[in-house]
Design a protein around this motif. Structure first.
Motif, PDB file in Angstrom:
ATOM      1  N   HIS A  13      -1.717   2.830  -6.754  1.00 32.16           N
ATOM      2  CA  HIS A  13      -2.976   2.669  -5.838  1.00 32.16           C
ATOM      3  C   HIS A  13      -3.661   4.028  -6.181  1.00 32.16           C
ATOM      4  CE1 HIS A  13      -5.432   1.326  -2.729  1.00 32.16           C
ATOM      5  NE2 HIS A  13      -5.582   2.416  -1.904  1.00 32.16           N
TER       6      HIS A  13
ATOM      7  N   CYS B 248       0.115  -2.762   1.277  1.00 34.42           N
ATOM      8  CA  CYS B 248       0.475  -1.692   0.029  1.00 34.42           C
ATOM      9  C   CYS B 248       1.236  -2.533  -0.871  1.00 34.42           C
ATOM     10  CB  CYS B 248       0.895  -0.532   0.659  1.00 34.42           C
ATOM     11  SG  CYS B 248       2.462  -0.799   1.613  1.00 34.42           S
TER      12      CYS B 248
ATOM     13  N   THR C   1      -2.722   5.838   4.064  1.00 34.72           N
ATOM     14  CA  THR C   1      -2.669   5.036   2.729  1.00 34.72           C
ATOM     15  C   THR C   1      -3.760   4.160   2.486  1.00 34.72           C
ATOM     16  OG1 THR C   1      -1.111   3.895   3.922  1.00 34.72           O
ATOM     17  CG2 THR C   1      -0.110   5.349   2.818  1.00 34.72           C
ATOM     18  N   TYR C   2      -3.812   2.924   3.171  1.00 37.01           N
ATOM     19  CA  TYR C   2      -4.632   1.994   3.347  1.00 37.01           C
ATOM     20  C   TYR C   2      -5.299   2.071   4.274  1.00 37.01           C
ATOM     21  CZ  TYR C   2      -2.673  -0.164  -0.923  1.00 37.01           C
ATOM     22  OH  TYR C   2      -2.240  -0.751  -2.289  1.00 37.01           O
TER      23      TYR C   2
ATOM     24  N   CYS D 195      -4.202   0.335   7.273  1.00 39.05           N
ATOM     25  CA  CYS D 195      -2.585   0.609   7.411  1.00 39.05           C
ATOM     26  C   CYS D 195      -2.362   0.669   8.958  1.00 39.05           C
ATOM     27  CB  CYS D 195      -1.908   1.611   6.651  1.00 39.05           C
ATOM     28  SG  CYS D 195      -0.318   1.811   6.967  1.00 39.05           S
TER      29      CYS D 195
END
Lengths: 282, 178
Positions: free
Chosen positions: B178, B159, B63-64, B67
């Motif tokens: 995002h 997030c 995701t990031y 993360c």
């Protein structure tokens, strides 16, 4: 990168390109890592809880991006069967993201000088983030189109996070610059201290050739100045003197391993565990 | 739910792997499975003669960049497959195309709201670069009001952003587009 093999043989064009590729990746990784470390110093000491969390989240984003670059660099290095030798380090046959971060010394680090400077106060921190994030946004925007697929992928992933960093820092510059007398004064002090380190962004190192980066690094300077000026104008911080870029002496050297004394302290702390207990893992 | 859905030749189908993946949850937001999050990019199964020898390859995307849940999730995927008897497991990570909240399932967004986290708005609508921008009215997941304000662009995790409802006065997390 010290490598006993390269001392014995003249580098071919192919070897030089490979070395430049790796050096560029390490520059991108080191810059993110060192800034992540500086930002993380705010952990538990932020001006208010929400911003303590914000700056450490930014730190985490940068650290994640650094890891992606280090992992890719390690892949390339291993594939070519080369190892990075740091004096006194345990010889490892496989390079990893950890060996790159924890076992290289100051002269091998290629981070931008601005990232290793002390954070001083909140004004300095948000200003440094603005300067770097706008540069990062422009740079990664170009790298997304690189013929190197993995480099492009990392840039594409990172730029979405950087977009938030740009917003966050821009908003803070405006709050503080166009704030009280004290906040305005602190922002001016930050400008004075950090501005002379921004020129380095656009002075390409030898490894930042067009063959490696896919662009002319100095061409990013104009768009950078325009975007920074827009924010600083709004924050009542822009001085006409800044337009005359050539008149300010700009520090450089970080990209090629010539650092300020500050990096030594950062690495001493960051690498302490690995150096005291080599090969420690948990 | 029959977790060992097999065809008449008693081999694993990709469907059975997807069903197992539906039980792997995000450690930070345990109402969301990795499928709700949209981070599973590909599942392939090469049938061996027994379940043990089936080669399972799963491709995930983070995701990031930073993360920390991704490593926990990867371990959890491996553990769940091992529990079901699979031994030949390969989990690959790809960065491109970059993960976007547009890949989050509708069901996932509903689950977030029920859990008290405002779900992400559609990306094209709100991901612009205007400063101090009204990012599109975020609905309070607790009382339903659209009269809310941004407190910080960074919330409990990278997030999420922190919002406050001006009606019921409660703070809440917003899962950033995002």
């Amino acid at each position: 990168m010290t490598n006993t093999k390269s001392l014995q043989t003249l580098p071919t064009t192919e070897t030089q390109l490979f070395t430049d590729q790796v050096d560029f990746l390490l520059h991108l990784a080191d810059t993110n890592l060192i800034l992540a470390q500086r930002n993380a110093e705010w952990c538990g000491h932020g001006p208010v809880l929400e911003q303590d969390i914000a700056i450490t989240n930014i730190s985490l984003d940068l650290l994640g991006q650094a890891r992606n670059f280090y992992q890719y660099a390690a892949e390339l290095i291993n594939a070519h069967n080369k190892t990075i030798q740091a004096p006194g380090a345990i010889e490892t046959s496989d390079t990893t993201e950890d060996s790159l971060a924890y076992l290289r010394t100051e002269r091998q680090f290629k981070n931008l000088l601005i990232t290793e400077l002390p954070k001083i106060d909140w004004a300095h921190t948000v200003l440094r983030q603005l300067f770097y994030s706008i540069y990062q946004f422009l740079l990664y925007g170009q790298l997304q189109n690189s013929t190197d697929a993995q480099l492009a992928a990392i840039a594409e992933k990172s730029i979405k996070e950087v977009a938030y960093h740009v917003k966050w820092s821009s908003e803070w510059i405006i709050r503080l610059g166009d704030g009280t007398d004290e906040s305005h004064h602190r922002m001016l002090k930050a400008m004075e201290n950090y501005w002379p380190y921004t020129g380095e962004f656009f002075m390409p190192a030898k490894y930042e050739s067009e063959a490696v980066t896919g662009m002319n690094i100095s061409s990013l300077e104009q768009p950078w100045i325009e975007q920074v000026k827009t924010v600083l104008d709004e924050a009542t911080l822009w001085l006409p003197a800044f337009e005359n870029v050539a008149a300010v002496y700009m520090h450089s050297g970080g990209k090629t391993g010539v650092h300020t004394e500050h990096l030594g302290f950062i690495l001493a702390e960051m690498q302490y565990l690995q150096r005291t207990y080599p090969g420690a893992a948990w | 739910m029959n977790l060992r859905e097999t065809d008449i030749n008693n081999t694993t189908t990709e469907n059975s792997i997807w069903q197992i993946l539906d039980t792997v949850v995000d450690p930070e937001v345990p109402v969301l499975s990795v499928i709700d999050l949209g981070i599973i990019r590909n599942v392939t199964v090469e049938s061996g003669d027994t379940l043990e020898n089936d080669a399972v390859e799963i491709t995930i995307t983070p995701t990031y960049s930073g993360c920390p849940a991704m490593e926990a999730i990867t371990m959890d995927i491996r553990l769940k497959l091992l529990e079901r008897g699979y031994k030949n497991i390969s989990i690959k990570k790809i960065l491109s195309p970059a993960w976007t909240t547009d890949w989050m399932t509708k069901a996932g967004k509903e689950k977030l709201k029920a859990y008290g986290i405002a779900p992400p708005l559609d990306v094209p609508q709100v991901c612009d670069s205007k400063l101090f921008a009204e990012t599109g009215a975020i609905q309070c997941p607790l009382c339903g009001s659209y009269h809310t304000q941004l407190i910080s662009r960074f919330g409990s995790t990278a997030c999420k952003a922190l919002y406050q409802c001006l009606e019921c006065k409660e703070p809440f997390d917003y899962f950033k587009c995002h």
